[in-house]
Write an enzyme that holds these catalytic residues in place. Structure first.
Site, PDB file in Angstrom:
ATOM      1  N   TYR A  58       0.840  -1.209   0.000  1.00 36.45           N
ATOM      2  CA  TYR A  58       0.000   0.000   0.000  1.00 36.45           C
ATOM      3  C   TYR A  58       0.869   1.250   0.000  1.00 36.45           C
ATOM      4  CZ  TYR A  58      -5.003  -0.206  -0.148  1.00 36.45           C
ATOM      5  OH  TYR A  58      -6.279  -0.288  -0.608  1.00 36.45           O
ATOM      6  N   GLU A  60      -0.542   4.821  -0.554  1.00 37.51           N
ATOM      7  CA  GLU A  60      -1.336   6.035  -0.785  1.00 37.51           C
ATOM      8  C   GLU A  60      -0.479   7.271  -0.607  1.00 37.51           C
ATOM      9  OE1 GLU A  60      -4.866   6.120   1.605  1.00 37.51           O
ATOM     10  OE2 GLU A  60      -5.805   4.509   0.466  1.00 37.51           O
ATOM     11  N   ASP A 204      -6.760  13.381 -25.309  1.00 42.07           N
ATOM     12  CA  ASP A 204      -6.797  11.975 -24.875  1.00 42.07           C
ATOM     13  C   ASP A 204      -6.081  11.144 -25.935  1.00 42.07           C
ATOM     14  OD1 ASP A 204      -7.384   9.355 -24.245  1.00 42.07           O
ATOM     15  OD2 ASP A 204      -9.484   9.758 -23.728  1.00 42.07           O
ATOM     16  N   THR A 230      -3.920   5.878 -21.819  1.00 37.28           N
ATOM     17  CA  THR A 230      -3.751   4.551 -21.257  1.00 37.28           C
ATOM     18  C   THR A 230      -2.290   4.167 -21.482  1.00 37.28           C
ATOM     19  OG1 THR A 230      -4.204   3.424 -23.351  1.00 37.28           O
ATOM     20  CG2 THR A 230      -6.092   3.822 -21.922  1.00 37.28           C
ATOM     21  N   LYS A 233      -2.201   0.286 -24.785  1.00 35.37           N
ATOM     22  CA  LYS A 233      -2.602   0.160 -26.195  1.00 35.37           C
ATOM     23  C   LYS A 233      -1.326   0.233 -27.044  1.00 35.37           C
ATOM     24  CE  LYS A 233      -7.247   1.690 -25.013  1.00 35.37           C
ATOM     25  NZ  LYS A 233      -8.305   2.716 -25.137  1.00 35.37           N
ATOM     26  N   ARG A 239      -1.908  -2.763 -18.271  1.00 35.28           N
ATOM     27  CA  ARG A 239      -3.145  -1.967 -18.239  1.00 35.28           C
ATOM     28  C   ARG A 239      -2.981  -0.895 -17.185  1.00 35.28           C
ATOM     29  NH1 ARG A 239      -6.364  -4.974 -21.359  1.00 35.28           N
ATOM     30  NH2 ARG A 239      -7.892  -3.321 -21.468  1.00 35.28           N
TER      31      ARG A 239
END
Ligand SMILES: *Cc1c(COP(=O)(O)O)cnc(C)c1O
Length: 422
Positions: A58, A60, A204, A230, A233, A239
């Site tokens: 973790y 954060e 984008d 992203t 791609k 991903r």
């Protein structure tokens, strides 16, 4: 690939059903021509990073300001990913924590917009993305969305029409980019329109990030207030998502991602993004990006030779949108027949489609995956010939089976990372 084998065998022991399904999916990917333009083959190194112990941690927050201890290695990994993103795209700031493209776009809105603000993006059937204000998306419900379309005749973005709409509507945000745009996007023109109508300009580049990184498409960095992408791609990473912005907007973007929208970053993904960005910084990636485009042009030319009608009459990038209206063949019917023949595509709306989005008139294909496999112009001609043969014989299961066998053989001589026919 040894590590993948090792992982599969512990998985096989613990959960044979899932192990078997993963092996089947790997075989499917290795045995068929994958022409879905948003898909790719990540490298074995990227796959290895995503399957690592980093998934246990973790983190954060951001470098130097985390809410958990034990960050001495995670901090370094995230810093490397950020530095590589900035270097590759020439941006002043990068955030590598968005879970994927859609959350990246939500964070972009959250950084600059209030609910009810007017936003302007491209209409979904014209090639826009759900998150640019389409009615069923949260972005179409929480914002007041107006949408531009492509020109009916040319199938291309009409910048005069975009300008007229932007000047009339005065949106808070103007989006450029999409999921089914086969032509180069004039980011400089969009930046000019946004400036004149007082909008923020969001670019984008989810589909074309790899082409931009490899110099095969102009970059919006330096022109757009915010660039969203992203990482899986054409960029060929895991991903994930990224946001890039000028130094002036850095804080707003970071705060919108965390704590605005997300909790803990996916550290295994961050490491894999760093690896993919490292790959994209190598000279070979320029060759890869150029070959994606030359392959798409070769595929488009042979499809047109066979009488397929392409939206905008061709392609400048990795993507081809086929309008099947002239063949009286719905996209879904051809996509199913092609899949049986070993060619995986997706049915897609075409601009001004008279059919419904779930049963549209178009077929969307692209060359990122087959180019990663090392295929070239000769293979593209073969693929177009097969597609033509299937389109002329959608009911002929025997013929489709024969083609599937030929394609398995072709794929065996163009092996892809991380997958195997055995
Ligand atoms: C793919 C895509 C997205 C969304 O990415 P996900 O990772 O599927 O959430 C956003 N915008 C555009 C233009 C895309 O092509």
């Amino acid at each position: 690939m040894a590590i993948l084998g090792a992982m599969t065998s512990s998985l096989e022991a613990a959960d044979p059903k899932i192990a078997q399904l993963i092996a089947s999916e790997s075989r499917r990917q290795a045995s068929k021509l994958r022409l879905i333009p948003s898909e790719n083959f990540a490298s074995a190194a990227v796959l290895e990073a995503t399957g690592s112990a980093l998934t246990n941690k973790y983190s954060e927050g951001y470098f130097g300001k985390r809410y958990y201890e034990g960050q001495e290695f995670i901090d370094q990994i995230e810093e490397i990913a950020i530095q590589r993103a900035m270097q590759l795209f020439g941006s002043a700031h990068a955030n590598v924590q968005p879970y994927s493209g859609s959350p990246a776009n939500l964070a972009a809105y959250f950084a600059f917009c209030e609910p009810g603000d007017k936003i302007m993006g491209m209409h979904l059937p014209s090639g826009g993305h759900l998150t640019h204000g389409w009615k069923v998306s949260i972005t179409g419900k929480f914002f007041n969305a107006v949408q531009y379309q492509v020109d009916r005749e040319s199938g291309r973005i009409d910048l005069d029409q975009v300008r007229d709409m932007a000047m009339k509507e005065r949106p808070k945000v103007l989006w450029a980019g999409g999921t089914a745009v086969p032509r180069i996007i004039d980011f400089a023109a969009f930046a000019g329109i946004a400036k004149d109508c007082g909008a923020l300009f969001f670019a984008d580049i989810a589909h074309i990030a790899g082409l931009i990184a490899g110099g095969a498409h102009p970059s919006p960095v330096g022109l757009a207030d915010l660039v969203s992408t992203t990482t899986h791609k054409t960029l060929r990473g895991p991903r994930g998502g990224m946001l890039m912005a000028s130094a002036e907007h850095a804080n707003a973007v970071d705060r919108a991602v965390f704590p605005g929208l997300q909790g803990g970053p996916h550290n295994h993904t961050t490491a894999a993004i760093a690896v993919a960005l490292g790959e994209a910084l190598k000279p070979e990636f320029k060759t890869y990006a150029a070959k994606i485009v030359s392959n798409a042009k070769a595929l488009a030319a042979q499809l047109m030779h066979h009488g397929f009608e392409l939206v905008s009459g061709g392609t400048d990038n990795h993507l081809i949108l086929i309008d099947l209206s002239n063949k009286s063949l719905p996209g879904k019917v051809l996509a199913r027949a092609l899949d049986r023949a070993g060619i995986v595509t997706n049915y897609n709306s075409v601009p001004y489609d008279t059919r419904k989005p779930f049963d549209p008139s178009g077929l969307r294909i692209g060359t990122p995956s087959v180019t990663t496999q090392g295929m070239g112009a000769g293979e593209m001609v073969k693929i177009a010939d097969w597609m033509h043969e299937v389109a002329e014989n959608v009911e002929d299961l025997g013929r489709q089976e024969r083609i599937a066998g030929e394609i398995r053989e072709l794929c065996a001589s163009f092996p892809a990372p991380g997958v195997s026919q055995n």
